[in-house]
Design an enzyme around this catalytic site. Structure first.
Site, PDB file in Angstrom:
ATOM      1  N   SER A 120      92.995 123.680  57.974  1.00  0.00           N
ATOM      2  CA  SER A 120      92.195 124.131  59.099  1.00  0.00           C
ATOM      3  C   SER A 120      91.163 123.144  59.615  1.00  0.00           C
ATOM      4  O   SER A 120      90.726 122.242  58.908  1.00  0.00           O
ATOM      5  CB  SER A 120      91.479 125.400  58.681  1.00  0.00           C
ATOM      6  OG  SER A 120      90.981 125.227  57.367  1.00  0.00           O
TER       7      SER A 120
ATOM      8  N   ASP B  80      82.036 125.797  55.453  1.00  0.00           N
ATOM      9  CA  ASP B  80      81.914 124.745  54.449  1.00  0.00           C
ATOM     10  C   ASP B  80      82.968 123.707  54.806  1.00  0.00           C
ATOM     11  O   ASP B  80      84.142 124.054  55.005  1.00  0.00           O
ATOM     12  CB  ASP B  80      82.238 125.291  53.056  1.00  0.00           C
ATOM     13  CG  ASP B  80      81.115 126.125  52.467  1.00  0.00           C
ATOM     14  OD1 ASP B  80      80.163 126.461  53.195  1.00  0.00           O
ATOM     15  OD2 ASP B  80      81.212 126.471  51.269  1.00  0.00           O
TER      16      ASP B  80
ATOM     17  N   HIS C 226      82.131 131.500  60.021  1.00  0.00           N
ATOM     18  CA  HIS C 226      80.967 132.279  60.434  1.00  0.00           C
ATOM     19  C   HIS C 226      80.461 131.779  61.783  1.00  0.00           C
ATOM     20  O   HIS C 226      80.706 130.637  62.161  1.00  0.00           O
ATOM     21  CB  HIS C 226      79.869 132.175  59.376  1.00  0.00           C
ATOM     22  CG  HIS C 226      80.276 132.710  58.035  1.00  0.00           C
ATOM     23  ND1 HIS C 226      79.796 133.888  57.523  1.00  0.00           N
ATOM     24  CD2 HIS C 226      81.160 132.235  57.106  1.00  0.00           C
ATOM     25  CE1 HIS C 226      80.347 134.117  56.329  1.00  0.00           C
ATOM     26  NE2 HIS C 226      81.177 133.119  56.064  1.00  0.00           N
TER      27      HIS C 226
END
Length: 266
Positions: free
Chosen positions: A226, A86, A142
Site C-alpha cells: 500500500s 505508520d 486514519h
C-alpha cells in the site's frame, strides 16, 4: 529468503492466478502457522497489538490488526496536520500549475490520479505528500485532518508494483493503480486522501462512511501492500520545515500546520 517469501504474501504478484492463490492462503487458518515467524522476521511490536499474537487466526488478520487504544496519540493542536499511517514519508513537494508532480523520474498528473480535470485544477500550486507502507507497518489508515467529506470514489482495475523499480520503470503506478479517493472540505479548501493498492485488485477497505471526519479517526485499511498520497489545495497547509525524506512516521505524528479559516483569523 523469508522476507522475500513473506513480502510475496502481502504484496502479491501481478499474475491474477498467483494473486488469488496467495490471497486464499493468507486469509485461511492454515496461514496462522507462520504468524509467529512473520512477526519475528518483520520485528512487529506485539506489545502494541490489540490482541495477543495467538488470537490472530490468519496472516491476513495479523496484517490488518488494530492497535491498543492510546498506542498512537494524536497531536491535540487543532491546527496540526498529522500522519494518517505508520510508514515512510517518502516524497513531499509542490504541485505545479499543471497539477502535476515528479517522482523517481516519472511525471504524474492529477487528471489521471483523480480521474477528473475539474478536480485536479483545485490542487494547482498546492502540495503533495507520499507515504509508503511496508509489511512491517500497521496497515490501518486514519484521517490526517478534520473536515467535511465531499466525495468518495474508486478508480483503476489492475495494480502494478509500488516500489522503487515500479516507480522508475512501471506504468505510473501512483496514478494507474486501483485506488480509493476521499475528498474533504477543510476551512473551505480541498484536500484529498488517495489510497493506492499495490499488486492486488481490491486491497483497500473503507471503514468510515459519515459526512464528517475527525482527525485521527480510522477511515480504512489496506489488506495488502500500500501507499497513501495526500493532496492539498494551495494555502491550506504548510509542511513542517524540518521534515526530511525518507523518514519514519507514525499515525498522529505532526507533519505540518493547517492554516486557520478566515473566520478564525478575524
Amino acid at each position: 529468503m523469508k522476507k522475500q517469501l513473506y513480502r510475496a504474501f502481502v504484496e502479491l504478484s501481478g499474475n491474477r492466478v498467483n494473486s488469488h492463490l496467495l490471497r486464499t492462503f493468507t486469509t485461511s487458518r492454515l496461514s496462522k502457522g507462520i504468524n509467529r515467524s512473520f512477526t519475528k522476521t518483520y520485528k512487529l511490536n506485539t506489545e502494541e497489538m490489540e490482541k495477543p499474537l495467538h488470537e490472530y487466526k490468519s496472516l491476513h488478520e495479523l496484517f490488518t490488526r488494530r492497535l491498543k487504544e492510546g498506542t498512537r496519540p494524536i497531536d491535540a493542536d487543532e491546527h496540526a496536520l498529522v500522519s494518517p499511517v505508520d510508514g515512510v514519508l517518502a516524497h513531499v513537494g509542490p504541485l505545479n500549475e499543471q497539477s502535476a508532480f515528479r517522482v523517481k523520474g516519472q511525471d504524474y498528473t492529477l487528471d489521471e490520479m483523480l480521474g477528473s480535470k475539474v478536480k485536479s485544477q483545485l490542487y494547482c500550486g498546492g502540495t503533495f505528500v507520499i507515504l509508503y507502507l511496508s509489511p512491517s507497518h500497521y496497515h490501518r489508515i486514519h484521517s490526517p485532518i478534520s473536515g467535511r467529506v465531499l466525495e468518495r470514489w474508486y478508480l483503476g482495475k489492475k495494480s502494478y508494483p509500488v516500489n522503487q523499480q515500479g516507480l522508475e520503470y512501471g506504468k505510473r503506478p501512483l496514478s494507474k493503480n486501483y485506488r480509493h479517493i476521499t475528498e474533504i472540505d477543510v476551512n473551505k479548501k480541498h484536500m484529498a486522501i488517495v489510497k493506492v493498492g499495490a499488486l492486488n485488485v481490491n486491497s483497500i477497505e473503507i471503514t468510515h462512511h459519515d459526512e464528517e471526519v475527525t482527525k485521527g479517526a480510522e477511515i480504512g485499511y489496506f489488506t495488502f501492500g500500500s501507499t497513501v498520497i495526500l493532496l492539498f489545495e494551495k494555502g491550506l497547509v504548510d509542511l513542517d520545515p524540518q521534515l526530511q525524506c525518507p523518514a519514519d512516521v507514525k499515525v498522529g505524528m505532526r507533519i505540518g500546520t493547517i492554516h486557520p479559516s478566515k473566520d478564525e483569523e478575524q
